[in-house]
Design an enzyme around this catalytic site. Sequence first.
Site, PDB file in Angstrom:
ATOM      1  N   PRO A   1      10.075  10.705  14.627  1.00  0.00           N
ATOM      2  CA  PRO A   1       9.096   9.826  15.259  1.00  0.00           C
ATOM      3  C   PRO A   1       9.743   8.533  15.773  1.00  0.00           C
ATOM      4  O   PRO A   1      10.278   7.755  15.007  1.00  0.00           O
ATOM      5  CB  PRO A   1       8.101   9.533  14.135  1.00  0.00           C
ATOM      6  CG  PRO A   1       8.338  10.585  13.124  1.00  0.00           C
ATOM      7  CD  PRO A   1       9.782  10.935  13.221  1.00  0.00           C
ATOM      8  N   GLU A   2       9.725   8.355  17.087  1.00  0.00           N
ATOM      9  CA  GLU A   2      10.145   7.112  17.723  1.00  0.00           C
ATOM     10  C   GLU A   2       8.871   6.469  18.286  1.00  0.00           C
ATOM     11  O   GLU A   2       7.777   6.925  17.983  1.00  0.00           O
ATOM     12  CB  GLU A   2      11.163   7.398  18.833  1.00  0.00           C
ATOM     13  CG  GLU A   2      12.373   8.181  18.323  1.00  0.00           C
ATOM     14  CD  GLU A   2      13.402   8.497  19.389  1.00  0.00           C
ATOM     15  OE1 GLU A   2      13.450   7.776  20.408  1.00  0.00           O
ATOM     16  OE2 GLU A   2      14.162   9.457  19.216  1.00  0.00           O
TER      17      GLU A   2
END
Length: 275
Positions: free
Chosen positions: A2-3
């Site tokens: 997750p960015e």
Amino acid sequence: MPELPEVETVRQSLQQKLAGLKFTGAQILMPKVIQTPDPDEFKETITDKKITKVTRRGKYLLIYLNGGFTLVVHLRMTGTLVYGDKDDLVTKHTHVILSLDNGCHLRFADVRQFGRMWLVPATSLSDLPGYKDLGVEPLGEMFTRDYMKKELRRRHARIKPLLLDQTFIAGLGNIYADEALHRAKINPERLATTLTPREIALLYHAIQDVLREGIENRGTTVRDFIDGDGRAGSYQELLRVYSREGEPCSCCGKEITRKKVGGRSSYYCPACQKA
DNA sequence: ATGACGTCCTGCCTGC
DNA sequence: TGCAGGCAGGACGTCA
């Protein structure tokens, strides 16, 4: 992993489901996930608190509660935060279960156990290590071409590790950094101080473009990512270099290469992104 | 100030 | 087929 676009996708899905609901209790199956406070105080504090809004700062998810508290969640590599039915299957990777007053659950799961949660007064967010030093929001108004120019001149580092530095820009990770560099045709090993004004401008726009497209496509699911409703993203289909070692560059047809830069895998086109 | 490296941790992949 | 070992990777701490 997750960015920014993935965390933003989780935020959007959870904001829709959670706003206005109240936590009725917590089951902590993996205590180390909760950095602060201790499990008993965590349960006591979160119980009967109403969720007012769900926001995001960099890769941190912020769930604001009444009474001045904020539940902070960082998903790191493989963490997931999913809203669902209380009868949904609990897997061995489910570490925290938060019950809601509508009978549903909000569950934190994480295969690699790197993800972390904090429950703190909203006024103490700046005490969290890492949080207080976060750089600008790349989709916010503070992120300007001038900021890029000044920071790149100031920092003596290679451009790829610099893009991953959360004190420079908050929210970029390995996937979007590689995609932005490819669009700007900049080699990941270039020294930041050597970028021309034209390259800086290209990179500035590329960063915003890939992040916006990532959000529009509800994130990138290379392996594990799912949003707050348990749905995968679709931006992986539009990635031009990341995880495409050996495939032809969409721009020139040359083979995409993978190389370690600053200890991290970097995918790039050796023809379009010359050293 | 930067960078290199170890740490955390599990699942997947490779090689024998 | 099965097992051992290496690897991936975000952030932080330590050391040079």
